[in-house]
Design an enzyme around this catalytic site. Structure first.
Site, short mmCIF file in Angstrom:
data_model
loop_
_atom_site.label_atom_id
_atom_site.label_comp_id
_atom_site.label_asym_id
_atom_site.label_seq_id
_atom_site.Cartn_x
_atom_site.Cartn_y
_atom_site.Cartn_z
N HIS A 149 0.82 -1.22 0.00
CA HIS A 149 0.00 0.00 0.00
C HIS A 149 0.86 1.27 0.00
O HIS A 149 0.71 2.10 -0.91
CB HIS A 149 -0.98 -0.03 1.18
CG HIS A 149 -1.74 1.25 1.37
ND1 HIS A 149 -2.58 1.77 0.41
CD2 HIS A 149 -1.75 2.14 2.41
CE1 HIS A 149 -3.09 2.91 0.86
NE2 HIS A 149 -2.60 3.16 2.06
N HIS A 191 3.32 7.08 5.62
CA HIS A 191 2.09 7.75 6.03
C HIS A 191 1.24 6.98 7.05
O HIS A 191 0.47 7.58 7.79
CB HIS A 191 1.24 8.16 4.81
CG HIS A 191 0.48 7.03 4.17
ND1 HIS A 191 1.04 6.21 3.22
CD2 HIS A 191 -0.79 6.60 4.35
CE1 HIS A 191 0.12 5.32 2.84
NE2 HIS A 191 -0.99 5.54 3.50
N GLU A 205 0.14 5.82 12.71
CA GLU A 205 -1.23 5.40 13.01
C GLU A 205 -1.33 3.91 13.35
O GLU A 205 -2.10 3.52 14.23
CB GLU A 205 -2.11 5.71 11.79
CG GLU A 205 -3.60 5.65 12.08
CD GLU A 205 -4.37 6.15 10.87
OE1 GLU A 205 -5.19 5.38 10.37
OE2 GLU A 205 -4.14 7.29 10.44
N ASP A 206 -0.56 3.08 12.65
CA ASP A 206 -0.77 1.63 12.75
C ASP A 206 0.32 0.87 13.51
O ASP A 206 0.21 -0.34 13.68
CB ASP A 206 -0.84 1.02 11.33
CG ASP A 206 -2.06 1.53 10.57
OD1 ASP A 206 -2.97 2.07 11.22
OD2 ASP A 206 -2.09 1.40 9.34
N ASP A 262 -3.33 8.40 -1.27
CA ASP A 262 -3.70 7.33 -0.34
C ASP A 262 -5.16 6.91 -0.57
O ASP A 262 -5.50 5.73 -0.70
CB ASP A 262 -3.50 7.84 1.10
CG ASP A 262 -4.02 6.89 2.16
OD1 ASP A 262 -3.79 5.67 2.02
OD2 ASP A 262 -4.65 7.36 3.12
N ASP A 280 -23.20 14.40 -25.58
CA ASP A 280 -21.75 14.64 -25.49
C ASP A 280 -21.06 13.52 -24.70
O ASP A 280 -20.60 13.72 -23.58
CB ASP A 280 -21.45 16.02 -24.88
CG ASP A 280 -22.19 16.24 -23.57
OD1 ASP A 280 -23.07 15.43 -23.24
OD2 ASP A 280 -21.86 17.21 -22.86
#
Length: 736
Positions: free
Chosen positions: A61, A86, A90-91, A152, A272
């Protein structure tokens, strides 16, 4: 269980990493590859053993996000490093301080902006809105935080297949509500279009697949048409020795669907479906003249529609977009959109903000984007509202199309579409806005709520006796005007709200109601107040009086939530602990465990069995069921994802649900009789009401009827479309 070939996976990781370095090579300076390698190794170690929902190693990722930053946005080393890191804070166990120590303050600040806020949130607030505001606060320091976030989000949308359906709806709705408009505002058109298409794929898959099939089936005819259309133009362009490329680009699935929905027409009537794009390679000083020369060549061969000329070369859009658009009539009577631009303009249109820096020295277009970023910064500095109000303000102000206005001296100002003379006054100066009594637009007197139009020349009239009032907030659209008006009113309001608070506490004591936070939340919901301040202000002004509070005490909401003194239902998780089972004859399964529980059908979209739906936990009315295509769905799912529960219809029962059908056709004797006999006699459907209008041989009718499910409704539509004279039958949303 699937056996994992670790060696093969490691080879694939190295292959993706080397591919990233190859793509980034043209922009790398000395020492850059070293810091990228360090970021890659850090991310590998931090995410060791972690896997995505698809089963892939997690490191795939961040590598993919970094590649999007390079290939599709045109960003450099700082963004590549931020993209690789990134999700680390957080993880994993890593902290922002660790990032700052190893990679410096700039990278740490971007990572912090990309890291979701954790912890417990106040009842009525939204974690999603808080996260969006936090990310935008970082934008005021470094635009790259938004660009990495968009990369992301794009990769998350591309890999949404592996997520459960309710998560797909939530992520897709957040994307259409916030991130696609943000990509548009930053000029990232291809990313915006892909996000919109993916949203449609996951929320209305049948519609999406149907449009894709139809685009594919008409491809050959379209290509033949494009070839014959551009043949005479190519000869003329060659004669003028122009260096050019011509592309025929199909419109995005989402824009085709949007047009079908807005104009209520089938695919075959969208004229269109594609645009012809002529891209010229020329010197900066010759750009404008070259584009108008090409326009002249195109309109020599094909008649232009005078109402469809868009000149974004003389006045670029606020996001820096420059192009000349015209719609011309082809030889076969078909309208065709032609876009004329230079190579520089095309790169800016594709890569947006990042491309501006490449051309900043010789492009006046970059200033539009810089002004926009400055407006965001002003808004962030001024804003003291709740996160939800902030997000609403942000979308309303910065994602609209703009109007171009002139001052009396001829200076050009850009304001959002829908802005009024009062917005213009506040844009010039707070004091001028606060004292504004009217304006002269093109030398004519107009009131302060006059809606500005492109090209208006505006002079503001003021008076020292004027002061803002509450009504002004109804006809301003810019964040600056709203904030300044609220500031002027705030002092008075604070005093009134303090009085209101004292009155409320006194009355609650008199009614023997405990003045707890839960009571105030219920009061807010009952009296439709967004904040406690608003609630107390309403009491202070007398809008809510003692009789209203007494009614509140006697009010027993007919919902499914048990009243517990210690438990408060604020989200899907706490709701599932409190649900009450109802009779098994109900047809809707709700929640992670797919229980049969009580619910109400939302009146904004009136779902019926067979519709794709979700449950939303309300404050006072238990679970409300909405269609995934409900006009309110993107906002509910984007801002209040924690209050959304799964919902799915099971096998159908003999219950009937109200639906609305619109019928259009050519009038003839006996038509209404034929329509009603199919509804009542052939399909045994009960009608609640029918209203028919006829005008010059054309009839239009609205029918309200009871159906069992979507299959029943589709059968009815199919039968009605076969009635002689009926041109079109479609379902419509109604408010019961």
């Amino acid at each position: 269980m699937i056996a994992i070939d670790v060696e093969e996976e490691n080879k694939e990781i190295i292959r993706k990493y080397r591919q990233l370095l190859r793509r980034a090579k043209p922009i790398l300076k000395e020492g850059d590859s070293k810091i990228i390698r360090k970021a890659f190794k850090t991310s590998m170690d931090a995410h060791q053993g972690m896997r995505r929902k698809s089963g892939e190693p997690y490191i795939f990722h961040p590598l993919a996000v970094a590649k999007i930053c390079v290939d599709e946005i045109g960003l450099g080393t700082t963004s590549i490093v931020a993209a690789l890191l990134h999700d680390v804070v957080e993880d994993t166990e890593w902290t922002t301080e660790d990032i700052e120590r190893d990679f410096g303050k700039k990278i740490a600040r971007i990572i912090d902006g990309l890291t979701k806020i954790s912890g417990v949130f106040e009842h009525g607030s939204s974690q999603q809105a808080e996260n969006f505001r936090k990310m935008l606060l970082t934008l005021s320091d470094d635009v790259r935080v938004i660009l990495v976030k968009l990369a992301d989000r794009l990769h998350n949308m591309r890999t949404l297949d592996s997520m459960p359906v309710n998560k797909q709806y939530k992520i897709a709705s957040e994307t259409i509500f916030l991130y696609a408009p943000l990509a548009h505002r930053l000029g990232l058109y291809s990313i915006k279009s892909e996000m919109e298409d993916l949203y449609l794929r996951y929320t209305e898959n049948e519609t999406y697949s149907g449009i894709i099939r139809k685009i594919a089936s008409t491809k050959e005819v379209r290509n033949r048409f494009i070839k014959s259309f551009i043949r005479p133009l190519q000869k003329e362009l060659n004669d003028h020795n122009l260096d050019y490329i011509i592309k025929g680009r199909p419109k995005s699935v989402y824009s085709i669907w949007n047009k079908m929905k807005k104009q209520n027409i089938p695919f075959d009537q969208v004229y269109d479906l594609f645009a012809i794009r002529i891209i010229i390679d020329t010197t900066p000083e010759n750009e404008k003249a070259a584009c108008w020369l090409v326009y002249s060549i195109v309109t020599d061969y094909y008649k232009p529609n005078p109402d469809r000329l868009r000149d974004w070369i003389s006045t670029p859009k606020a996001n820096g977009y420059e192009s000349l658009h015209t719609t011309v009539m082809a030889r076969n009577g078909q309208w065709v959109e032609v876009q004329i631009r230079t190579k520089r303009m095309d790169e800016i249109a594709e890569k947006g903000y990042a491309a501006h820096w490449k051309y900043k020295d010789n492009s006046h277009g970059a200033s539009g984007l810089d002004q926009w970023i400055n407006k965001v910064r002003d808004m962030l500095e001024q804003n003291d509202s709740s996160a939800l109000e902030f997000v609403d303000n942000f979308r309303g102000n910065l994602f609209n199309e703009e109007v171009f206005i002139f001052t009396p001296k001829g200076d050009l100002k850009t304001l959002p579409h829908g802005a009024t003379a009062l917005d213009f006054a506040f844009d010039i100066h707070t004091e001028i806005g606060a004292r504004c009594i009217g304006a002269k637009v093109n030398q004519k007197l107009v009131p302060i709520n006059y809606e500005l139009k492109n090209g208006d020349q505006v002079e503001i009239l003021t008076s020292s006796k004027q002061k803002p009032n509450e009504g002004w907030l109804r006809f301003v659209v810019t964040s600056k005007a709203k904030t300044k008006i609220k500031d002027e009113l705030k002092e008075d309001k604070k005093f009134i709200a303090e009085e209101g608070k004292e009155i409320t506490l006194r009355k609650l004591k008199h009614l023997k109601i405990e003045a707890s936070r839960e009571t105030f939340d219920r009061l807010r919901a009952y009296f439709n107040a967004n904040t406690q301040f608003e609630l107390f202000f309403k009491v202070g002004t007398g809008e809510i009086d003692f009789k209203d509070l007494k009614r509140f005490k006697d009010f027993k909401p007919s919902n499914t939530i048990k009243s517990h003194s210690n438990n408060k239902v604020s989200d899907a998780k706490s709701f599932e602990k409190e649900i009450v089972k109802v009779k098994e004859s109900d047809v809707l399964l709700i929640g992670e465990d797919m229980d049969v529980i009580d619910y109400k059908l939302a009146k904004c979209c009136n779902p019926i069995p067979g519709d794709n739906v979700f449950g939303f936990v309300t404050v006072n009315e238990g679970i409300k069921i909405h269609r995934t295509t409900c006009p309110n769905a993107p906002e509910l799912l984007a801002n209040h994802g924690h209050r959304v529960v799964k919902a799915k219809w099971t096998s159908q029962h003999a219950s009937s649900f109200l639906a609305g059908l619109k019928i259009i056709g050519t009038d003839r004797v006996g038509l209404i009789n034929d329509v009603s006999s199919i509804i009542s006699d052939e399909l045994k459907v009960n009608m609640r009401s029918m209203s028919i209008d006829t005008d010059s041989g054309i009839f239009s009718g609205d029918i309200m009827l009871y159906v069992i499910d979507t299959v029943h409704l589709d059968l009815l539509i199919h039968k009605l479309e076969k009635v002689e004279g009926v041109v079109k039958v479609s379902r419509f949303d109604y408010n019961d």
